[in-house]
Scaffold this motif. Structure first.
Motif, PDB file in Angstrom:
ATOM      1  N   LEU A 259     -12.094   9.147  16.987  1.00 20.41           N
ATOM      2  CA  LEU A 259     -10.683   8.845  16.731  1.00 20.41           C
ATOM      3  C   LEU A 259     -10.503   7.357  16.441  1.00 20.41           C
ATOM      4  O   LEU A 259      -9.828   6.969  15.484  1.00 20.41           O
ATOM      5  CB  LEU A 259      -9.830   9.268  17.929  1.00 20.41           C
ATOM      6  CG  LEU A 259      -8.306   9.145  17.780  1.00 20.41           C
ATOM      7  CD1 LEU A 259      -7.598  10.167  18.665  1.00 20.41           C
ATOM      8  CD2 LEU A 259      -7.801   7.754  18.153  1.00 20.41           C
ATOM      9  N   GLU A 260     -11.126   6.508  17.268  1.00 18.97           N
ATOM     10  CA  GLU A 260     -10.945   5.067  17.080  1.00 18.97           C
ATOM     11  C   GLU A 260     -11.584   4.588  15.786  1.00 18.97           C
ATOM     12  O   GLU A 260     -11.033   3.742  15.083  1.00 18.97           O
ATOM     13  CB  GLU A 260     -11.521   4.312  18.278  1.00 18.97           C
ATOM     14  CG  GLU A 260     -10.736   4.537  19.567  1.00 18.97           C
ATOM     15  CD  GLU A 260     -10.652   3.288  20.411  1.00 18.97           C
ATOM     16  OE1 GLU A 260     -11.569   2.456  20.325  1.00 18.97           O
ATOM     17  OE2 GLU A 260      -9.654   3.124  21.145  1.00 18.97           O
ATOM     18  N   ASN A 261     -12.755   5.116  15.463  1.00 15.87           N
ATOM     19  CA  ASN A 261     -13.397   4.709  14.211  1.00 15.87           C
ATOM     20  C   ASN A 261     -12.555   5.113  13.007  1.00 15.87           C
ATOM     21  O   ASN A 261     -12.366   4.346  12.063  1.00 15.87           O
ATOM     22  CB  ASN A 261     -14.796   5.331  14.096  1.00 15.87           C
ATOM     23  CG  ASN A 261     -15.811   4.636  14.976  1.00 15.87           C
ATOM     24  OD1 ASN A 261     -15.577   3.524  15.459  1.00 15.87           O
ATOM     25  ND2 ASN A 261     -16.946   5.274  15.202  1.00 15.87           N
ATOM     26  N   PHE A 262     -12.058   6.352  13.031  1.00 13.35           N
ATOM     27  CA  PHE A 262     -11.246   6.823  11.911  1.00 13.35           C
ATOM     28  C   PHE A 262      -9.990   5.979  11.780  1.00 13.35           C
ATOM     29  O   PHE A 262      -9.650   5.518  10.684  1.00 13.35           O
ATOM     30  CB  PHE A 262     -10.875   8.299  12.119  1.00 13.35           C
ATOM     31  CG  PHE A 262     -10.304   8.954  10.890  1.00 13.35           C
ATOM     32  CD1 PHE A 262      -9.048   8.624  10.415  1.00 13.35           C
ATOM     33  CD2 PHE A 262     -11.038   9.900  10.189  1.00 13.35           C
ATOM     34  CE1 PHE A 262      -8.518   9.215   9.269  1.00 13.35           C
ATOM     35  CE2 PHE A 262     -10.524  10.501   9.044  1.00 13.35           C
ATOM     36  CZ  PHE A 262      -9.258  10.160   8.588  1.00 13.35           C
ATOM     37  N   ALA A 263      -9.297   5.760  12.903  1.00 16.72           N
ATOM     38  CA  ALA A 263      -8.054   4.979  12.860  1.00 16.72           C
ATOM     39  C   ALA A 263      -8.320   3.556  12.385  1.00 16.72           C
ATOM     40  O   ALA A 263      -7.493   2.961  11.667  1.00 16.72           O
ATOM     41  CB  ALA A 263      -7.397   4.969  14.236  1.00 16.72           C
ATOM     42  N   PHE A 264      -9.476   3.014  12.756  1.00 17.98           N
ATOM     43  CA  PHE A 264      -9.808   1.656  12.313  1.00 17.98           C
ATOM     44  C   PHE A 264      -9.947   1.591  10.792  1.00 17.98           C
ATOM     45  O   PHE A 264      -9.338   0.735  10.141  1.00 17.98           O
ATOM     46  CB  PHE A 264     -11.094   1.180  12.981  1.00 17.98           C
ATOM     47  CG  PHE A 264     -11.618  -0.100  12.389  1.00 17.98           C
ATOM     48  CD1 PHE A 264     -11.006  -1.317  12.679  1.00 17.98           C
ATOM     49  CD2 PHE A 264     -12.696  -0.096  11.517  1.00 17.98           C
ATOM     50  CE1 PHE A 264     -11.471  -2.506  12.115  1.00 17.98           C
ATOM     51  CE2 PHE A 264     -13.161  -1.265  10.941  1.00 17.98           C
ATOM     52  CZ  PHE A 264     -12.546  -2.482  11.249  1.00 17.98           C
ATOM     53  N   PHE A 265     -10.749   2.484  10.233  1.00 22.71           N
ATOM     54  CA  PHE A 265     -10.960   2.430   8.789  1.00 22.71           C
ATOM     55  C   PHE A 265      -9.705   2.868   8.016  1.00 22.71           C
ATOM     56  O   PHE A 265      -9.435   2.355   6.925  1.00 22.71           O
ATOM     57  CB  PHE A 265     -12.175   3.263   8.392  1.00 22.71           C
ATOM     58  CG  PHE A 265     -13.482   2.621   8.775  1.00 22.71           C
ATOM     59  CD1 PHE A 265     -13.901   1.463   8.137  1.00 22.71           C
ATOM     60  CD2 PHE A 265     -14.253   3.138   9.799  1.00 22.71           C
ATOM     61  CE1 PHE A 265     -15.096   0.843   8.495  1.00 22.71           C
ATOM     62  CE2 PHE A 265     -15.449   2.527  10.167  1.00 22.71           C
ATOM     63  CZ  PHE A 265     -15.868   1.372   9.518  1.00 22.71           C
ATOM     64  N   GLU A 266      -8.944   3.782   8.583  1.00 25.86           N
ATOM     65  CA  GLU A 266      -7.670   4.141   7.952  1.00 25.86           C
ATOM     66  C   GLU A 266      -6.768   2.923   7.861  1.00 25.86           C
ATOM     67  O   GLU A 266      -6.195   2.623   6.801  1.00 25.86           O
ATOM     68  CB  GLU A 266      -6.978   5.251   8.749  1.00 25.86           C
ATOM     69  CG  GLU A 266      -5.616   5.627   8.201  1.00 25.86           C
ATOM     70  CD  GLU A 266      -4.874   6.646   9.076  1.00 25.86           C
ATOM     71  OE1 GLU A 266      -3.624   6.697   8.989  1.00 25.86           O
ATOM     72  OE2 GLU A 266      -5.531   7.373   9.840  1.00 25.86           O
ATOM     73  N   GLY A 267      -6.622   2.194   8.982  1.00 31.16           N
ATOM     74  CA  GLY A 267      -5.777   1.005   8.990  1.00 31.16           C
ATOM     75  C   GLY A 267      -6.324  -0.111   8.127  1.00 31.16           C
ATOM     76  O   GLY A 267      -5.571  -0.817   7.446  1.00 31.16           O
ATOM     77  N   TYR A 268      -7.651  -0.271   8.138  1.00 33.43           N
ATOM     78  CA  TYR A 268      -8.276  -1.326   7.339  1.00 33.43           C
ATOM     79  C   TYR A 268      -7.989  -1.120   5.854  1.00 33.43           C
ATOM     80  O   TYR A 268      -7.520  -2.026   5.155  1.00 33.43           O
ATOM     81  CB  TYR A 268      -9.784  -1.339   7.591  1.00 33.43           C
ATOM     82  CG  TYR A 268     -10.529  -2.299   6.702  1.00 33.43           C
ATOM     83  CD1 TYR A 268     -10.594  -3.659   7.021  1.00 33.43           C
ATOM     84  CD2 TYR A 268     -11.149  -1.863   5.534  1.00 33.43           C
ATOM     85  CE1 TYR A 268     -11.258  -4.556   6.201  1.00 33.43           C
ATOM     86  CE2 TYR A 268     -11.811  -2.753   4.702  1.00 33.43           C
ATOM     87  CZ  TYR A 268     -11.869  -4.096   5.036  1.00 33.43           C
ATOM     88  OH  TYR A 268     -12.527  -4.982   4.211  1.00 33.43           O
ATOM     89  N   ILE A 425      -6.114  11.489   5.868  1.00 32.09           N
ATOM     90  CA  ILE A 425      -6.575  11.000   4.572  1.00 32.09           C
ATOM     91  C   ILE A 425      -6.740   9.484   4.614  1.00 32.09           C
ATOM     92  O   ILE A 425      -5.836   8.766   5.055  1.00 32.09           O
ATOM     93  CB  ILE A 425      -5.584  11.382   3.449  1.00 32.09           C
ATOM     94  CG1 ILE A 425      -5.562  12.905   3.259  1.00 32.09           C
ATOM     95  CG2 ILE A 425      -5.947  10.693   2.130  1.00 32.09           C
ATOM     96  CD1 ILE A 425      -4.525  13.396   2.260  1.00 32.09           C
ATOM     97  N   ILE A 426      -7.892   9.020   4.169  1.00 31.31           N
ATOM     98  CA  ILE A 426      -8.154   7.595   3.986  1.00 31.31           C
ATOM     99  C   ILE A 426      -8.186   7.318   2.482  1.00 31.31           C
ATOM    100  O   ILE A 426      -8.812   8.053   1.724  1.00 31.31           O
ATOM    101  CB  ILE A 426      -9.492   7.185   4.627  1.00 31.31           C
ATOM    102  CG1 ILE A 426      -9.389   7.242   6.163  1.00 31.31           C
ATOM    103  CG2 ILE A 426      -9.912   5.789   4.176  1.00 31.31           C
ATOM    104  CD1 ILE A 426     -10.704   6.975   6.875  1.00 31.31           C
ATOM    105  N   VAL A 427      -7.511   6.261   2.061  1.00 30.60           N
ATOM    106  CA  VAL A 427      -7.538   5.848   0.653  1.00 30.60           C
ATOM    107  C   VAL A 427      -8.338   4.552   0.571  1.00 30.60           C
ATOM    108  O   VAL A 427      -7.808   3.470   0.849  1.00 30.60           O
ATOM    109  CB  VAL A 427      -6.121   5.649   0.088  1.00 30.60           C
ATOM    110  CG1 VAL A 427      -6.204   5.240  -1.379  1.00 30.60           C
ATOM    111  CG2 VAL A 427      -5.291   6.913   0.240  1.00 30.60           C
ATOM    112  N   PRO A 428      -9.626   4.618   0.212  1.00 27.80           N
ATOM    113  CA  PRO A 428     -10.468   3.418   0.202  1.00 27.80           C
ATOM    114  C   PRO A 428     -10.135   2.494  -0.967  1.00 27.80           C
ATOM    115  O   PRO A 428      -9.472   2.879  -1.937  1.00 27.80           O
ATOM    116  CB  PRO A 428     -11.882   3.993   0.068  1.00 27.80           C
ATOM    117  CG  PRO A 428     -11.694   5.280  -0.666  1.00 27.80           C
ATOM    118  CD  PRO A 428     -10.377   5.824  -0.196  1.00 27.80           C
ATOM    119  N   THR A 429     -10.619   1.275  -0.884  1.00 23.34           N
ATOM    120  CA  THR A 429     -10.318   0.261  -1.890  1.00 23.34           C
ATOM    121  C   THR A 429     -10.702   0.710  -3.294  1.00 23.34           C
ATOM    122  O   THR A 429      -9.935   0.528  -4.256  1.00 23.34           O
ATOM    123  CB  THR A 429     -11.063  -1.041  -1.543  1.00 23.34           C
ATOM    124  OG1 THR A 429     -10.680  -1.460  -0.226  1.00 23.34           O
ATOM    125  CG2 THR A 429     -10.739  -2.141  -2.546  1.00 23.34           C
TER     126      THR A 429
END
Length: 503
Positions: A259-268, A425-429
């Motif tokens: 959960l923390e890893n996902f939330a970190f990269f989502e926020g990043y 959903i993560i939207v990467p750079t």
């Protein structure tokens, strides 16, 4: 005929009976070089449907057949034929002219002449007149027998008045009312002026609302105006989402390290796409060590606030169940993300209209009601992925805050997915343009397919990683998929099963 004159190049040609030019035109009809459309009206276009030729040349034709005519009824506001009928005022005799594809209804009476003096003169166009805006509205206030078939429906009139009020303000709407009063007696339209006065007064809140009929005008009179163009756009997306079939990849990061890893990269990534850029190691220090990067206190809090919203109830997994709760939820998540930027009014609706590129977003006074209308469309979708994509677009399209709109929209989308136990959903750079361009396509062209296709693809991509492994390993796996690449010309998103070590 004179070479290079207008009549030598125009699609339609006109004649007066018995002159040499008229005889020449009739001979050309006999040889098949011209087609006769109506008495004294011809075309050299032998291939297109004659109805199409008439409609695109209606102003020139009416200028020839009925010089000095003033557009009337629906045509007075539309400035064109409506459903193959053009209404005009001219002369002392009521009559009807039937042309291929066009019926011209001619009305007589006190209002059959153009108004050429201030305050609201009619505007000449070729040899006819376009009514002033005030006269156009008066023309559509008629209630006599048969008028209903000739005038715009009251709902359409109310929508036009509401648009004037929205774009130009109450002073200009009052000016319109005053102008209509000034010319009503000259046109024998005093009763129409009284009716228009009542509609404008109801919109401005000075007359009773019962005069109004449309949902839009009633909302305006009740102090809850919304953006009707956005609602039409929401309906386009709603229809496409309702017909689509979506995969529901399980949430791979419901607790603990994942959960923390996902939330970190989502926020990043959510901050990076908005221009708040850090190295991954810096962002880790902000989120996990409480570090505030020197000279970047506000940016640091943006990263931290987005992480907290992505990892903490109610922002993570408890979406609103009512329109009022939806508005409150949005305010609270924006306040959390933007808490370090008091100059941006965190958690407060915008006070000025904002824009991105050529897109003007919803006016401040229309924000709450437009969001509430959008929520009704969100709630009516059964599929959680459809609801999530609808949620993100509604917020993005309204742009309700001065800043943080994109982050708030993506957090709201993911909240809907988490409640349903579906992967966020993560939207990467590297996917920035693949994400933003379909949104623009939907806004500008009302084409929902690219947006749905783009979001479905990135949803699938997001679900394919093991977020429970050490964060550095997650970062390496994302890196092999080009997630962090800013050079969008030379790098494209790669799915993890296709990634090669080292990118």
């Amino acid at each position: 005929m004179t070479q290079n004159s207008d009549r030598d190049t125009a699609e339609v040609l006109f004649s007066v009976e018995d002159d040499a030019h008229a005889r020449a035109l009739r001979r050309l009809v006999g040889t098949g070089a011209l087609r006769r459309i109506y008495g004294g009206v011809y075309t050299r276009n032998l291939d297109s449907p004659v109805e199409a030729v008439v409609l695109r040349n209606w102003a020139a034709i009416v200028s020839h057949l009925l010089p000095g005519a003033v557009l009337a009824y629906r045509s007075a506001l539309e400035h064109r034929p409506v459903d193959g009928v053009l209404h005009v005022r001219r002369g002392r005799t009521r009559r009807k002219l039937e042309l291929p594809g066009l019926t011209i209804e001619v009305f007589s009476g006190a209002s059959a002449k153009p108004l050429l003096e201030p305050p609201t003169p009619d505007l000449p166009h070729r040899n006819i007149y376009m009514p002033s805006e005030a006269r156009g509205f008066l023309e559509n206030m008629g209630t006599a027998r048969g008028a209903a078939a000739r005038v715009l429906p009251q709902e359409d009139i109310e929508a036009r008045l509401d648009k004037i009020l929205t774009i130009r303000g109450d002073l200009k709407l009052n000016d319109l009312r005053d102008q209509a009063r000034a010319i009503a007696d000259k046109l024998d339209m005093a009763s129409g002026s009284r009716r228009l006065d009542g509609l404008i007064g109801a919109l401005l809140g000075t007359h009773e609302e019962k005069k109004l009929r449309s949902k839009l005008a009633l909302a305006r009179a009740a102090g809850k105006p919304y953006d009707p163009d956005r609602l039409e756009l929401f309906d386009v997306l709603h229809a496409a989402l309702a017909d689509a079939v979506f995969a529901h990849p399980a949430d791979p990061a419901t607790r603990g390290t994942a959960l923390e890893n996902f939330a970190f990269f989502e926020g990043y990534f959510s901050n990076f796409i908005e221009g708040t850029t850090f190295e991954v190691e810096e962002a880790e220090q902000i989120v996990f060590d409480g570090t505030i990067i020197p000279n970047r206190s506000e940016d640091s809090h943006d990263i931290l606030g987005t992480f907290r919203a992505a990892s903490t109830t109610p922002w993570r997994n408890r979406p609103a169940s009512t329109a009022d709760d939806f508005l409150d939820w949005l305010k609270s998540v924006n306040a959390l993300v933007m808490q370090a930027r008091p100059d941006k009014g965190p958690g407060q609706w915008k006070e000025k209209r904002n824009m991105a590129g050529n897109t003007l977003f919803v006016l401040p006074e229309q924000v709450p009601a437009t969001l509430a209308e959008g929520f009704e469309r969100i709630r009516s979708l059964a599929d959680p992925v459809a609801r999530a994509l609808m949620t993100m677009f509604v917020i993005s399209e309204v742009h309700p805050f001065q800043d943080g709109n994109g982050r708030s929209a993506r957090l709201a989308m993911n909240c809907v997915l988490s409640e349903a136990g579906v992967c966020r959903i993560i939207v990467p750079t590297v996917y920035r343009e693949d994400y933003l361009l379909p949104l623009q396509r939907l806004t500008n062209d009302r084409d929902a397919a690219p947006y749905i296709r783009s979001m479905t693809r990135i949803h699938d991509w997001t679900s394919r990683f093991d977020y429970g492994q050490p964060r550095h390993d997650v970062q390496n796996q994302l890196g092999r998929c080009h997630a962090f690449k800013e050079d969008l010309k030379n790098y494209r998103l790669i799915f993890p099963e296709n990634a090669i070590n080292g990118g």
